[in-house]
Design a protein around this motif. Structure first.
Motif, PDB file in Angstrom:
ATOM      1  N   UNK A  40       0.830  -1.214   0.000  1.00 40.73           N
ATOM      2  CA  UNK A  40       0.000   0.000   0.000  1.00 40.73           C
ATOM      3  C   UNK A  40       0.858   1.256   0.000  1.00 40.73           C
ATOM      4  N   UNK A  41       0.274   2.342  -0.451  1.00 38.15           N
ATOM      5  CA  UNK A  41       0.928   3.649  -0.458  1.00 38.15           C
ATOM      6  C   UNK A  41       1.333   4.040   0.960  1.00 38.15           C
ATOM      7  N   UNK A  42       2.495   4.661   1.070  1.00 37.52           N
ATOM      8  CA  UNK A  42       2.934   5.202   2.356  1.00 37.52           C
ATOM      9  C   UNK A  42       3.354   6.666   2.209  1.00 37.52           C
ATOM     10  N   UNK A  43       3.111   7.242   1.050  1.00 39.29           N
ATOM     11  CA  UNK A  43       3.527   8.621   0.769  1.00 39.29           C
ATOM     12  C   UNK A  43       2.285   9.497   0.604  1.00 39.29           C
ATOM     13  N   UNK A  44       1.643   9.821   1.713  1.00 40.91           N
ATOM     14  CA  UNK A  44       0.405  10.607   1.676  1.00 40.91           C
ATOM     15  C   UNK A  44       0.726  12.090   1.526  1.00 40.91           C
ATOM     16  N   UNK A  45      -0.009  12.782   0.639  1.00 42.39           N
ATOM     17  CA  UNK A  45       0.237  14.199   0.354  1.00 42.39           C
ATOM     18  C   UNK A  45      -0.785  15.131   1.016  1.00 42.39           C
TER      19      UNK A  45
END
Length: 187
Positions: A40-45
């Motif tokens: 899963x994504x771990x780079x939330x903007x």
């Protein structure tokens, strides 16, 4: 946290451990290494929330390339019926949807990979929905499909929707820019 695969590739229900005692509840909604280990994504903007009353339907929304994003949604108050529609060309579930109840009581979350449309219907008196997204809101790339065009069995035939959502094109008229292979590579 328990990660449960849905029938739409990459879309996961996440059930966190909820600690409860006489003071109330404590819920961990994110851990970078745990999310990473499940692809899963771990780079939330950005992160934001909405508050809606019973009968409100928001969706079905997404952002177009190059500003498409992965999304993590969960309910911190109330209960919603959450739905996603697969818009990725070449996906075995293209055009299909899943529906899942999200509630503050259960604490469950939905991880939505890029290339899926998202919406929800409020079933409680009111609901607060949290969103984490992997790209910044880009108004010129903000898009969606009509809430009633994807075969979803919403609880009401005349929900409360925004004017904007009422003007979205139906799924059948939407020419998807999303590719299953391209989206899968980014997960």
């Amino acid at each position: 946290m328990t990660f449960i695969h849905t029938r739409i590739s990459g879309c996961l229900e996440i059930v966190p451990v909820c600690f409860q005692d006489e003071r109330g509840r404590f819920v961990k909604t994110y851990n970078e290494k745990t999310f990473e280990s499940h692809g899963c994504c771990t780079d939330w903007k950005e992160e934001f929330y909405s508050v809606s009353r019973r009968g409100v339907l928001r969706g079905l929304h997404f952002q177009l390339p190059p500003h498409q994003h992965d999304k993590l949604v969960y309910c911190t108050a109330g209960t919603v019926l959450d739905a996603v529609v697969d818009l990725r060309k070449g996906s075995p579930t293209y055009g299909d949807h899943i529906m899942l109840e999200l509630s503050a009581e259960k604490g469950n979350m939905l991880y939505i990979p890029r290339g899926l449309a998202h919406g929800f219907y409020v079933t409680s008196e009111s609901a607060t929905m949290m969103y984490k997204v992997s790209s910044v809101y880009a108004p010129d790339h903000d898009a969606g499909i009509r809430w009633d065009s994807a075969g979803i069995a919403w609880p009401a035939s005349t929900p409360i929707i925004s004017t904007k959502d009422g003007l979205l094109p139906p799924l059948i008229d939407f020419s998807s820019p999303f590719s299953f292979d391209d989206c899968a590579k980014r997960q």
